[in-house]
Structure formats: structure tokens, C-alpha cells
Scaffold this active site. Structure first.
Site, PDB file in Angstrom:
ATOM      1  N   ARG A 131      20.153 124.060  10.915  1.00 40.49           N
ATOM      2  CA  ARG A 131      21.504 124.156  11.449  1.00 40.49           C
ATOM      3  C   ARG A 131      21.541 124.114  12.979  1.00 40.49           C
ATOM      4  O   ARG A 131      22.567 123.780  13.583  1.00 40.49           O
ATOM      5  CB  ARG A 131      22.171 125.439  10.950  1.00 40.49           C
ATOM      6  CG  ARG A 131      23.680 125.396  11.055  1.00 40.49           C
ATOM      7  CD  ARG A 131      24.353 126.743  10.775  1.00 40.49           C
ATOM      8  NE  ARG A 131      23.850 127.409   9.614  1.00 40.49           N
ATOM      9  CZ  ARG A 131      23.354 128.667   9.627  1.00 40.49           C
ATOM     10  NH1 ARG A 131      23.317 129.359  10.729  1.00 40.49           N
ATOM     11  NH2 ARG A 131      22.927 129.210   8.513  1.00 40.49           N
ATOM     12  N   TYR A 136      45.709 113.463  19.946  1.00 44.81           N
ATOM     13  CA  TYR A 136      45.338 113.062  18.572  1.00 44.81           C
ATOM     14  C   TYR A 136      45.967 114.043  17.577  1.00 44.81           C
ATOM     15  O   TYR A 136      45.811 115.258  17.722  1.00 44.81           O
ATOM     16  CB  TYR A 136      43.810 113.102  18.516  1.00 44.81           C
ATOM     17  CG  TYR A 136      43.156 112.766  17.216  1.00 44.81           C
ATOM     18  CD1 TYR A 136      43.313 111.508  16.637  1.00 44.81           C
ATOM     19  CD2 TYR A 136      42.345 113.695  16.573  1.00 44.81           C
ATOM     20  CE1 TYR A 136      42.675 111.198  15.446  1.00 44.81           C
ATOM     21  CE2 TYR A 136      41.705 113.386  15.387  1.00 44.81           C
ATOM     22  CZ  TYR A 136      41.874 112.132  14.831  1.00 44.81           C
ATOM     23  OH  TYR A 136      41.243 111.835  13.651  1.00 44.81           O
ATOM     24  N   ASP A 189      39.278 115.094  25.556  1.00 41.89           N
ATOM     25  CA  ASP A 189      38.818 114.240  24.465  1.00 41.89           C
ATOM     26  C   ASP A 189      38.647 112.854  25.094  1.00 41.89           C
ATOM     27  O   ASP A 189      39.624 112.169  25.391  1.00 41.89           O
ATOM     28  CB  ASP A 189      39.871 114.233  23.342  1.00 41.89           C
ATOM     29  CG  ASP A 189      39.455 113.364  22.160  1.00 41.89           C
ATOM     30  OD1 ASP A 189      38.663 112.413  22.350  1.00 41.89           O
ATOM     31  OD2 ASP A 189      39.951 113.617  21.041  1.00 41.89           O
ATOM     32  N   LYS A 196      33.456 106.905  16.499  1.00 39.80           N
ATOM     33  CA  LYS A 196      34.081 105.671  16.985  1.00 39.80           C
ATOM     34  C   LYS A 196      33.020 104.775  17.630  1.00 39.80           C
ATOM     35  O   LYS A 196      32.227 104.172  16.940  1.00 39.80           O
ATOM     36  CB  LYS A 196      35.237 106.025  17.931  1.00 39.80           C
ATOM     37  CG  LYS A 196      36.206 107.075  17.339  1.00 39.80           C
ATOM     38  CD  LYS A 196      36.970 106.575  16.134  1.00 39.80           C
ATOM     39  CE  LYS A 196      37.661 107.655  15.313  1.00 39.80           C
ATOM     40  NZ  LYS A 196      38.570 108.557  15.981  1.00 39.80           N
TER      41      LYS A 196
HETATM   42  C1  LIG Z   1      39.038 109.807  15.492  1.00 40.74           C
HETATM   43  C2  LIG Z   1      39.330 110.701  16.621  1.00 40.74           C
HETATM   44  C3  LIG Z   1      38.951 112.038  16.589  1.00 40.74           C
HETATM   45  C4  LIG Z   1      38.325 112.663  15.382  1.00 40.74           C
HETATM   46  O1  LIG Z   1      37.088 112.152  15.056  1.00 40.74           O
HETATM   47  P1  LIG Z   1      36.534 112.272  13.545  1.00 40.74           P
HETATM   48  O2  LIG Z   1      35.119 111.925  13.697  1.00 40.74           O
HETATM   49  O3  LIG Z   1      37.342 111.322  12.735  1.00 40.74           O
HETATM   50  O4  LIG Z   1      36.737 113.703  13.125  1.00 40.74           O
HETATM   51  C5  LIG Z   1      39.200 112.804  17.700  1.00 40.74           C
HETATM   52  N1  LIG Z   1      39.797 112.294  18.784  1.00 40.74           N
HETATM   53  C6  LIG Z   1      40.189 111.025  18.850  1.00 40.74           C
HETATM   54  C7  LIG Z   1      40.834 110.517  20.088  1.00 40.74           C
HETATM   55  C8  LIG Z   1      39.979 110.184  17.769  1.00 40.74           C
HETATM   56  O5  LIG Z   1      40.403 108.930  17.822  1.00 40.74           O
END
Ligand SMILES: *Cc1c(COP(=O)(O)O)cnc(C)c1O
Length: 398
Positions: free
Chosen positions: A63, A116, A189, A214
Site C-alpha cells: 500500500r 471538474y 488540478d 488522461k
Molecule cells: C478526468 C479528470 C479527473 C478525474 O480523473 P479520473 O482518473 O477519471 O478519476 C480529474 N480532473 C480532471 C480535470 C479530469 O478531466
């Protein structure tokens, strides 16, 4: 895995190709192995007791990370310009882990209105129940207006730029200065900016989050998040919180993310180029009211993008002229190269409708001439993508 395998003078492309590959861990293989680990054995009790779970550089228990995970964390920390990174099992767990590490009952959070949507839901559904109050602010807030929202119990300013689905820019350096002068930490973010095109710590952030799902993974085949800090103590606190919630990432996912990272720079250059080519083409179409893409000179956020970013990814928005939503649905249904699906950052092009209530704003409602869409420009030939959009847009006529 220590930093001894990487030279601090390396530029980003060299970091992408060489970081996280210490020869002692790879036994000469180019890539680090995937360590499948829960239990880690120690040769004696003193060694077992001496292990530091939060160090993030040696194995204690699955973990707390494996050498595959540490290799990824080290590489992302270097790319973002931080000192410490903690990888998690999704982008959203990286966001949740950050918020839970910094905030406690009685604290106040400032959150951008264009965030988001699942981040907003986490604040409204989870943090509210834990006694943390969230105030949303408009992405075009001035520093003075922001200062007026800061209270003695405000602990964190959380932002995302450009805005999710709507792509508004923000003057992060100016807002972060107001926050930091008042002892408020700043988290961003940074998924759209990627670890290459926006340098969060140079722009005033304390914490940078990537939905690694992403562009870092880049192939739509794994979920992963990262949290990077430029401060060792804050990074340790985040690692501890992530471990206590059990948001750890598996080595297979970390391996896919590391593999994705190796080509991040060349992929992004192409996503940037194709995204902008599609955006420019769409801007000239009679069916389109406006294109939401900060790298377009016509975009209201262009000057800020140009000042603060060194590139753009392939994700942007399109506002159609007023038309029935059923027609916009038919247009999306007609696309063949743009898949209909959530997420982005993979090699393939995607489209989603963001009309019909997907854009949730509570400070100021989203106002648009017609239905808004979100497109992701993948790595296909841009001429084929334009031809696909052209035959799709033909549905809107008549
Ligand atoms: C997709 C996304 C997330 C979340 O990511 P996951 O891996 O799908 O949990 C957070 N912030 C932004 C800007 C995103 O596009």
C-alpha cells in the site's frame, strides 16, 4: 529508488526518457519491472522496525508503494518541478486525497466554479458532511474580490485551469499571491496543462494534481492520479493521508503510466497541433457560434494562456449556433472517428455533449448561444478528423 539516477540539469524531454530507470532496479532491462507486491520480507527485526512507510523510496508494504510506483512518482515530481509526488488509484482519488490531507472540520475551502464536476460533488456531498464549508468563486474573479472571500478559517484555494467543459482561463499568479499572503494554500488540478505545459509551482501553487488517466497514461487503458508538492513536509502529509484512505495505486497501472510518459512530449505536440487545427476550422464554420480554446487568438483567455502556458493539449469546447438539441445529438451520432465517451488524453479522438445540464455552475450560470460540445483531438490525421466533423455538421442544416 533514489534521485541518484537522474541529473538535475536534464531538460523535460530527457527526464521523460531517462528518469525512473536506476540500473540497480532494472538489472540492465530498459524499463523497470512491474513489482507485484503486498508483503515485503525483512531479514531481521531491526530492519523491519527501521522502515519508514512515508519515505516513498523503499518498500514497506504494497500500500505504501513499490519500486515501479516510486519510479513514476520521481519522474512526475521532476517534470512538474516539485520535490515529492504521491501516485494514487485515479485522478479523483488524488483530488480527494489532497482535500482530505489539507482540510479538517471547521475549515473553509475556496473552489473555482468551473471545476471538474466530480470535484464539486466531493465538496458538496463528502466535505460538507465532514464540516468543511465550500465557497465557489467565478473563474474571472479579481484578486480584490478573492481577498474579500477569504476568512480566518480559509485553508485552501483549489482551482483548475482552464475550466472544465467551458475552458475559461484564470490569472493564477495573481490569485495565488492573495491566498499565500493570507496563509491559504493553493492546489491546482493541472490535468489540462499536463506536467509539460504548465509549471504550477512557478505560478504560485503549493500542490499540483494530475488525472494521470488522461495524457500521462495516454492510451485509455488505466486509471491513475498524482499529487505533487514542492514542499517535503506537505508531500509527506499527503502521502500519509493517501495511505490511510487506502488510495494506493497498483504496479501494473504505474507501469502503464511510466510507459505513457516516455512519449508524452511527442504525443502532446501533435495533440496541440491537431486540436488547434480543428478549433480554427470550426471557428470558420457557419454552424458554430464560438470555439472555447485558450490557444485561439480570439479566445478571451488567450493572453493569459500565452503568458502562463507553453502549449495546449487536445481538449476544447465548441458552442453551436442555436439549434435543437435533437439535431446536435444526431450530429454527434453521425461522427465516426470521434468516439462518444468520457475521459480524454488517449490517442483517439472523442466527443461528448455538454448541453442538457452537464455544465453545472452556481456562481454564474453558463450562457451559450446554442448547445455546447467537448471535443478531444486525438492522434489521427487532422484532415480525416475535419472531414468527419464536416459530414457530422451537415446534420444541423435545414
Ligand atoms: C478526468 C479528470 C479527473 C478525474 O480523473 P479520473 O482518473 O477519471 O478519476 C480529474 N480532473 C480532471 C480535470 C479530469 O478531466
Amino acid at each position: 529508488m533514489t534521485h541518484s539516477d537522474s541529473d538535475p540539469r536534464w531538460r523535460p524531454e530527457t527526464v521523460l526518457a531517462h528518469a525512473g530507470r536506476p540500473p540497480e532496479a532494472t538489472l540492465g532491462a530498459v524499463n523497470p519491472p512491474v513489482y507485484h507486491v503486498s508483503t515485503v520480507l525483512s531479514p531481521d527485526v531491526a530492519t523491519l522496525r527501521g522502515k519508514d512507510k512515508m519515505a516513498g523510496d523503499h518498500m514497506v508494504y504494497g500500500r505504501y508503494g513499490t519500486p515501479t510506483v516510486f519510479a513514476l512518482e520521481e519522474t512526475v515530481a521532476r517534470l512538474e518541478g516539485g520535490v515529492r509526488c504521491t501516485a494514487t488509484c485515479s485522478g479523483l482519488s488524488a483530488i480527494a486525497g489532497t482535500l482530505l490531507a489539507v482540510l479538517k472540520a471547521g475549515d473553509h475551502l475556496l473552489m473555482v466554479d468551473s471545476v471538474y464536476f466530480p470535484t464539486r460533488s466531493f465538496c458538496d456531498k463528502v466535505l460538507a458532511g465532514f464540516g468543511v464549508e465550500t465557497t465557489y468563486y467565478a473563474p474571472d474573479i479579481t484578486p480584490d474580490e478573492l481577498a474579500a472571500l477569504i476568512r480566518p478559517e480559509t485553508r485552501l484555494l483549489f482551482t483548475e485551469l482552464p475550466g472544465s467543459l467551458t475552458f475559461e482561463m484564470q490569472d493564477l499568479p495573481a490569485l495565488a499571491e492573495v491566498a499565500r499572503e493570507r496563509g491559504v494554500k493553493v492546489a491546482i488540478d493541472n490535468t489540462w496543462g499536463t506536467p509539460l505545459y504548465f509549471k504550477p509551482f512557478e505560478k504560485g501553487a503549493d500542490i499540483s494534481i494530475q488525472a494521470g488517466t488522461k495524457y500521462i497514461v495516454g492510451h485509455s487503458d488505466a486509471m491513475l492520479g498524482t499529487i505533487t508538492t514542492a514542499d517535503e513536509a506537505l508531500g509527506r502529509r499527503i502521502k500519509e493521508t493517501v495511505a490511510l484512505f487506502g488510495y494506493s495505486v497498483g504496479s501494473d497501472e504505474a507501469y502503464l503510466a511510466l510507459r505513457g510518459l516516455r512519449t508524452l512530449s511527442v504525443r502532446l505536440a501533435r495533440h496541440h497541433q491537431t486540436g488547434l487545427a480543428l478549433a480554427e476550422w470550426l471557428e470558420g464554420r457557419p454552424e458554430v457560434a464560438r470555439v472555447l480554446h485558450p490557444a485561439l487568438p480570439s479566445d478571451p483567455g488567450h493572453a493569459l494562456w500565452k503568458r502562463d502556458f507553453s502549449g495546449a493539449c487536445g481538449l476544447f469546447g465548441v458552442v453551436l449556433k442555436a439549434v435543437d438539441e435533437a439535431k446536435a445529438d444526431a450530429m454527434l451520432d453521425r461522427l465516426t472517428l470521434f468516439g462518444l465517451g468520457f475521459s480524454w488524453g488517449g490517442y483517439e479522438s472523442l466527443a461528448i455533449p455538454t448541453y442538457g445540464g452537464s455544465i453545472v455552475r452556481t456562481v454564474r450560470p453558463w450562457q451559450a448561444e446554442g448547445p455546447t460540445l467537448r471535443l478531444h483531438a486525438g492522434l489521427e490525421d487532422p484532415a480525416d478528423l475535419i472531414a468527419d466533423l464536416e459530414q457530422g455538421l451537415a446534420c444541423l442544416a435545414g
